[in-house]
Design a protein around this motif. Structure first.
Motif, PDB file in Angstrom:
ATOM      1  N   THR A 182       3.369   0.121   7.573  1.00  0.00           N
ATOM      2  CA  THR A 182       2.223   1.032   7.587  1.00  0.00           C
ATOM      3  C   THR A 182       1.684   1.227   6.174  1.00  0.00           C
ATOM      4  O   THR A 182       0.473   1.186   5.940  1.00  0.00           O
ATOM      5  CB  THR A 182       2.628   2.401   8.181  1.00  0.00           C
ATOM      6  OG1 THR A 182       3.323   2.181   9.395  1.00  0.00           O
ATOM      7  CG2 THR A 182       1.419   3.279   8.419  1.00  0.00           C
TER       8      THR A 182
ATOM      9  N   GLU B 264      -2.207   3.468  12.072  1.00  0.00           N
ATOM     10  CA  GLU B 264      -2.456   2.056  12.346  1.00  0.00           C
ATOM     11  C   GLU B 264      -3.511   1.873  13.435  1.00  0.00           C
ATOM     12  O   GLU B 264      -4.369   0.989  13.351  1.00  0.00           O
ATOM     13  CB  GLU B 264      -1.148   1.365  12.753  1.00  0.00           C
ATOM     14  CG  GLU B 264      -0.144   1.306  11.607  1.00  0.00           C
ATOM     15  CD  GLU B 264       1.216   0.762  12.038  1.00  0.00           C
ATOM     16  OE1 GLU B 264       2.055   0.559  11.161  1.00  0.00           O
ATOM     17  OE2 GLU B 264       1.444   0.564  13.250  1.00  0.00           O
TER      18      GLU B 264
ATOM     19  N   CYS C 288       2.824   7.198  11.947  1.00  0.00           N
ATOM     20  CA  CYS C 288       2.455   5.919  11.346  1.00  0.00           C
ATOM     21  C   CYS C 288       1.609   5.100  12.325  1.00  0.00           C
ATOM     22  O   CYS C 288       0.589   4.513  11.955  1.00  0.00           O
ATOM     23  CB  CYS C 288       3.709   5.136  10.973  1.00  0.00           C
ATOM     24  SG  CYS C 288       4.510   5.788   9.500  1.00  0.00           S
TER      25      CYS C 288
END
Lengths: 100, 233, 966
Positions: free
Chosen positions: C320, C294, C290
């Protein structure tokens, strides 16, 4: 790298110092037995606990004594040798020569 | 002062020589205390270069020393100021530098910008009393000076002692290891220019000179002669 | 190819106005300044960056933070470069690694099908039987197993090291680190903030701690602004603290330099590594953490995919999903491993965006496009038990899977410092305790995950550091965070395997379990057997699942199982960083350049450089013989400045000399020299020299070239105990010295010395005189080391070169010539003089080497006296003898054995052909029974041949020593 407190030069990297062996009491060389002498020269206690060691600060040529714990490697105290060696050392004469 | 191009000294010039004079081939040399000292290394050197970073060889300048339990007493008799504590230095009114190494060892370094003949004669021999022993630091050690704002950063590449201005200001002295050679580093001023004097084994002088120069080059520094210390005309 | 990027504020690192063209695997791409190689490739939808180590599976970025081995690429001059860290430059050319054929079509990928023939511990279990089979396999394995290739024509770059000193050093510039820096700086101390990435902020720079990310951005901006405007905070970006050593000694690597940072107080705010979930095909390109997705968006404005599934064991994954959605990615589902809902607010936010939420479920298998090139869908199952799923499968098509299997504290530096890791079953996470003094911990590495608490923890750690320095008397409150961010068991074995625990080493869940079944219960043994955690990412993602699997398989707690020892370096570092600029000091005498000008071959002697002989090396024997002959017949000069010199001064000078050396010195007359032998406490000869008495209270003693420092140190150490009234001064470098030797030596000296009577009566053998030589102050000694009339002249070393010039000039009428160390060794051998440490070893007592005469046992003491007594009273086992061989015999070398029957009785210590003696001469240790002149000793020379040498009495030359006393 470990830091050692030199009594003359203050805290320095351990790489500036040279180990000089344990501080040991020399038996009177002309009076002790062969065994006592061999014990002094060849055997070391090698025990866990505080020991007194000779250390040289090489750049200044200064010898001092460090009290170090052999297990934790903590240097508890460093001091000038005159604290321990206060008197001029004299040696007994060689008895074989004196007798002759 | 007489001036000589001293590329490769003839066999008769200057019987006393700096251990690294060959590192300054092409420099203009002059006589100082009976030996050759680099006056000018390049044509455009100035105090600005000292600010930028410069390395000077002061090995030829007179110096002597004494140690032992009676050493401080003797130096006091010679009307010389002594640093109050171990591992400090003081500069005299005549521009001489007095070092106190440990408790009972003292070095007196002459002023590189003038003849030190009188001082040399005065200190020619320590008294023959026990406890005061003269030292051969004129010959055992080379003497380099490192100037410039970058000097702490230069030393940080060579030495494990913190020599930033805030902790190693004028008067500070350390006996330590520089580029793995034992050395004395002194923070002081030469003609008002803050410098580090580096005194180390004369037989390793070429090595030390090159190590310092290599570390200095990152900051645009270079070698210089002592005339760069003179106030601009 | 061109790329499209997400709009600002995404793309903190890139400069949209600066496109850069580069090449990867033979194709041209365009990226932006500020991109890493990997982000630029992903912006171009190029996901396949490398092939895995063992099975050659296609791999793409996992962390986008330089924490995995999937992005290792080859640059023209450097292998194994992390593509997600290496900044993109114009014209850069990179290649994939570890494939045969091409990166996209790797023939080695067939190895994946043979997986069951490559079991765990493959290297240990195969190839040792039958004997010799390894030799056939080795070539293939070396080719298959390697990663990048080294450029053997590389040009070395300048790397160096520098010390830096700070009151407080903070490792990691996330919210905890930034806050700690600000708090510490308020006390006016010097602060260094070390950050591995190229921007400040840590998770604040990519993760949204609030619903729309606005507060996060403000928080980051405020902290960074303050840090940058605080003068006593230094920031190092792109800098890795690669280890922790005693007393907060921190190697920080940045660019080509290793900074050796010393901190009074150190705060580690190194964060936590997001963990992957273990399921089948969890390594496909298109599956990433995740936090990686990002980072791609926040740092590089790269849209990570079109249709995404988020698999998570914590609330962070919900953020996320929302962020992906906000950036235009179609989020097909959030799959939550946990049975209960933890954040109704976030669930509500998902619902508002019509993102389906599947609770207590997992991805059981990732489905791939042809050749496992990319993710095409996921098979989702309900979790039915620990690591178990039910049979009903939901297939969702997607090209992106973001996963978060929880966090592992970045514990490495702390464990190097002795911190303990323990596992909490409630929080399903490791935590750190037992830190040494002056080392602190803050933020997520400390198990604190809520932003406010992370900041509070930064304040707490900095305050503790200030308290330690006596700059604060506050008692910082403990910060506790009860948030659970780790799922209990994010590991789902699949019947068909390929659920990777360790991506670097292609290790599957069953490999770890099998290692324990083979008896490797200890985590350290599991590592060595399976190689888990040995790859470039060093267990950053494999340590936690491995600990859980091993604990489970061996019925122990995870705390008991633990993780393997963390040792420096934290990150792979180049040897160049460790080597840096080499400091190898050398010493040269004042005459060094004269030797070079005269054609000397220089040889090392410790750190000294000494002339061996003068002339081309091809004719070494010729020069040595000529130089030696010249000394015997005319006059020669040798530079002996390297000999140690020690001044002993003061009322107790003679008493001190008497205690250090074996001879008697109390009654040594002023103006005379005396041979000085130094034995250690074991009675072994360790050094020798010549002691001159300059005055009643002044001795000047020489030492061997290599022994100067050691002798000086021993002298000063002894006197630190004896407390004699004496000053001991090492003047080795203060004096230059030469030895003028040969029948014409006096004539040369007479040219230069006017103030000393040089006649044999005025300046006899073994006398010491002071005077001037050509105006230079000089100490002069009559010595006989080479066995001819000789003067040793010592002058202050700044005059050394001038002295050399004077002597060569004055000696011209007698054809003076320089001789080197090798020639001197021959000359002294002819005289039977020993060289300590060449002709002696660690056992040689004075009796063995013929030095009984130099030992005085009437005095009360010398160092080693008692040992010498004891050893010399014992039956002697060996003796140093002289031997001769005919000139045409094979020449023994130093170290060749002396045999008596099958027994070794000694060894040759010195041996040389002597023109003067017309044959080979040498010295060797031999049995006492063979030591009588006329006996024969048998020496085994090169090639195994044995030669019988005749033992002769020493010296070989000028037995009555007439020549040196002329």
């Amino acid at each position: 790298m470990k830091i050692m407190q030199c009594p003359l030069n203050g805290p320095r990297n351990i790489s500036e110092f040279v180990y000089g062996g344990e501080v040991r009491q020399m038996p009177e060389p002309n009076l002790c037995s062969d065994e006592e002498w061999a014990e002094y020269v060849f055997f070391h206690d090698n025990q866990i606990g505080l020991v007194q060691e000779w250390w040289l600060h090489a750049p200044s040529g200064y010898w001092f004594i460090a009290e170090r714990h052999t297990a934790s490697d903590d240097i508890v105290r460093t001091f000038d040798p005159s604290e321990r060696f206060k008197e001029r050392v004299e040696f007994a004469p060689n008895p074989e020569v004196s007798a002759a | 002062m007489s001036q000589i191009k001293f590329d490769t000294p003839t066999r008769t010039q200057f019987s006393r020589r700096s251990p690294i004079y060959r590192q300054q081939a092409g420099a203009l040399f002059g006589e100082r205390d009976g030996a050759a000292i680099a006056l000018q290394v390049s044509d455009d050197e100035s105090r600005a270069q000292l600010q930028q970073g410069a390395l000077l060889d002061l090995s030829a300048t007179f110096r002597t020393g004494a140690r032992g339990r009676a050493a401080s007493q003797w130096l006091t008799q010679q009307q010389l100021p002594l640093p109050a504590q171990a591992n400090q230095s003081v500069t005299t009114g005549d521009g001489e530098l007095i070092l106190r190494l440990g408790n009972s060892e003292f070095w007196i370094l002459g002023n590189p910008l003038r003849e030190n003949g009188a001082l040399a004669r005065q200190l020619q021999s320590a008294p023959a009393t026990a406890g005061c022993y003269p030292l051969s630091c004129q010959h055992s050690h080379s003497w380099f000076a490192l100037s410039g704002k970058c000097r702490s950063a230069v030393m940080a590449k060579l030495c494990g002692v913190d020599m930033r201005e805030s902790v190693f200001g004028s008067g500070a002295l350390a006996m330590t290891s520089v580029a793995r050679v034992s050395a004395i580093v002194v923070s002081h001023e030469l003609q008002g220019v803050p410098v580090f004097s580096i005194l180390s084994d004369s037989t390793s002088a070429t090595y030390m000179w090159q190590a310092l120069l290599d570390a200095l080059q990152e900051f645009g520094g270079s070698t210089a002669g002592i005339t760069s210390l003179l106030p601009a005309n | 190819m061109t790329s499209t990027r997400l709009p600002a504020p995404m793309g903190l690192l890139i400069d949209r106005g600066q496109p850069l063209t580069f090449e990867f695997a033979g194709q041209h791409y365009q990226g932006l300044a500020g991109d890493s190689i990997a982000s630029a490739l992903l912006a171009n939808q190029r996901w396949l960056l490398s092939r895995s180590f063992k099975y050659h599976r296609p791999r793409g970025p996992l962390t986008m933070a330089g924490q995995d081995a999937n992005t290792l690429v080859q640059l023209p001059d450097e292998p194994n470069v992390l593509a997600d860290r290496f900044p993109l430059t114009a014209g850069l050319r990179a290649e994939g690694q570890n494939y045969s054929g091409s990166l996209d079509n790797d023939r080695g990928a067939a190895l994946g099908l043979l997986g069951r023939f490559l079991p765990v511990g493959f290297y240990y279990r195969t190839f040792f039987r039958p004997l010799g089979v390894w030799d056939q396999w080795e070539k293939f394995i070396r080719k298959t197993a390697g990663l990048g290739h080294a450029d053997l024509d590389f040009k070395p770059q300048y790397h160096d090291k520098a010390y830096r000193f700070y009151d407080v050093v903070i490792v990691g510039a996330g919210p905890a680190g930034l806050q700690a820096a600000l708090t510490a700086a308020t006390a006016g101390v010097s602060v260094l903030l070390v950050e591995e990435q190229s921007l400040l902020g840590g998770a604040l720079s990519y993760h949204q701690f609030d619903a729309d990310g606005e507060r996060t951005a403000q928080q980051r901006h405020a902290l960074v602004e303050q840090v940058q405007s605080t003068p006593n905070i230094d920031v190092m970006l792109n800098a890795t603290c690669n280890g922790w050593f005693t007393d907060n000694y921190l190697p920080v690597i940045q660019g080509n330099r290793m900074h050796k940072v010393r901190a009074r107080e150190c705060i580690v705010a190194s964060g936590a590594y997001e963990q992957h979930v273990v399921f089948r095909n969890n390594d496909l390109p298109g599956i990433l953490l995740c936090s990686a997705a990002e980072r791609l968006m926040s740092w590089y404005a790269v849209k990570p995919g079109q249709r995404a599934v988020v698999l998570t064991g914590n609330d962070e994954g919900y953020s996320t999903a929302l962020m992906l959605h906000a950036q235009g990615v179609d989020v097909a589902a959030v799959v939550d491993l946990r049975p209960e809902l933890h954040s109704p607010t976030l669930a509500q936010a998902l619902a508002e965006q019509q993102i389906p939420l599947m609770q207590h479920s997992t991805v059981f298998e990732a489905l791939a496009t042809k050749g496992n090139k990319h993710l095409r869908g996921v098979d989702i199952r309900r979790i039915s038990g620990r690591g178990q799923v039910d049979g009903h499968s939901t297939i969702i098509d997607c090209d992106l899977l973001c996963m978060s299997g929880g966090y592992m504290p970045a514990y490495q530096l702390l464990c190097q410092a002795g911190a303990q890791l323990s596992y909490s079953d409630e929080r399903c996470a490791f935590s750190l305790s037992n830190l040494p003094d002056h080392l602190h911990i803050a933020g997520s590495v400390n198990g604190i995950h809520s932003l406010d608490k992370v900041l509070a923890d930064g304040v707490r750690a900095a305050t503790r550091a200030l308290v330690n320095m006596g700059l604060s008397d506050g008692t910082p409150e403990t910060v506790t965070c009860t948030r659970v961010v780790n799922p209990e068991w994010p590991i789902f074995p699949h019947p068909k395997g390929k659920e990777f625990v360790d991506f670097d080493e292609d290790l599957q869940a069953k490999d770890i379990v099998n290692a324990t079944k083979l008896g490797y219960r200890d985590i350290q043994l599991v590592k060595r057997f399976s190689t888990v955690g040995m790859g470039p990412s060093q267990g950053r993602h494999s340590a936690l699942p491995t600990a859980r699997l091993v604990a489970d398989a061996t019925d122990r707690s995870v705390t008991e199982t633990g993780v393997t020892t963390a040792r420096p370096p934290f990150h792979a570092e180049k040897l160049a960083h460790i080597a840096g600029r080499i400091f190898s000091p050398y010493r040269q005498t004042a005459m060094h350049h004269r030797h070079l000008e005269m054609g000397a071959q220089m040889m090392p002697a410790g750190s000294w450089q000494r002339p061996a002989y003068y002339g081309p090396a091809a004719e070494r024997d010729r020069w040595v013989q000529e130089e030696a002959q010249h000394v015997r017949s005319k006059v020669g000069v040798i530079d002996v400045s390297t000999l140690g010199g020690i001044e002993v001064r003061g009322p107790d000078a003679a008493e001190f000399m008497n205690r250090i050396y074996t001879f008697a010195f109390l009654k040594q007359p002023v103006g005379r020299t005396r041979y000085a032998v130094f034995t250690n406490e074991q009675g072994v000869v360790v050094d020798d020299g010549v002691a001159s008495r300059l005055a009643e209270d002044h001795f000047y003693v020489s030492t061997t070239t290599s022994g100067a420092d050691a002798v000086y140190r021993e002298m000063t150490r002894w006197n630190a105990q004896w407390r004699l009234d004496v000053d001991i001064y090492n003047v080795t470098s203060a004096f230059s010295a030469v030895n003028v030797a040969g029948p014409d030596a006096r004539k040369v000296m007479e040219q230069l010395v006017q103030d000393v009577d040089l006649s044999p009566e005025g300046f006899p053998y073994l006398a010491y005189r002071e005077g001037t030589i050509g105006g230079i102050p000089a100490r002069m000694m009559r010595v006989g080391f080479v066995g001819e009339l000789g003067y040793e002249i010592h002058v202050p070393s700044s005059y050394g070169e001038a002295l050399w010039d004077l002597l060569l000039e004055a000696g011209k009428p007698w054809a003076i010539r320089p001789f080197g160390v090798e020639s001197q060794r021959l000359l002294r051998l002819e005289k039977g003089h020993i060289i300590v440490s060449q002709d002696t070893d660690g056992m040689s007592h004075p009796g063995e080497v013929g030095l009984e005469w130099a030992v005085n046992r009437k005095k009360p003491f010398f160092v080693g006296c008692r040992s010498v007594d004891i050893m010399m009273a014992l039956p002697q086992k060996r003796q140093l003898v002289g031997f001769r061989l005919p000139g045409d015999s094979p020449r023994p070398q130093e170290g060749h054995l002396v045999l008596r029957g099958d027994n070794v009785t000694g060894n040759v210590t010195s041996c040389e052909y002597s023109g003067t003696m017309g044959g080979i001469i040498g010295m060797a240790y031999a049995a006492v029974a063979d030591a009588t002149p006329g006996s024969r000793i048998h020496i085994r020379v090169d090639g195994g041949q044995t030669v019988a040498a005749e033992v002769v009495s020493l010296p070989f030359y000028d037995a009555d020593n007439a020549r040196q006393e002329l």
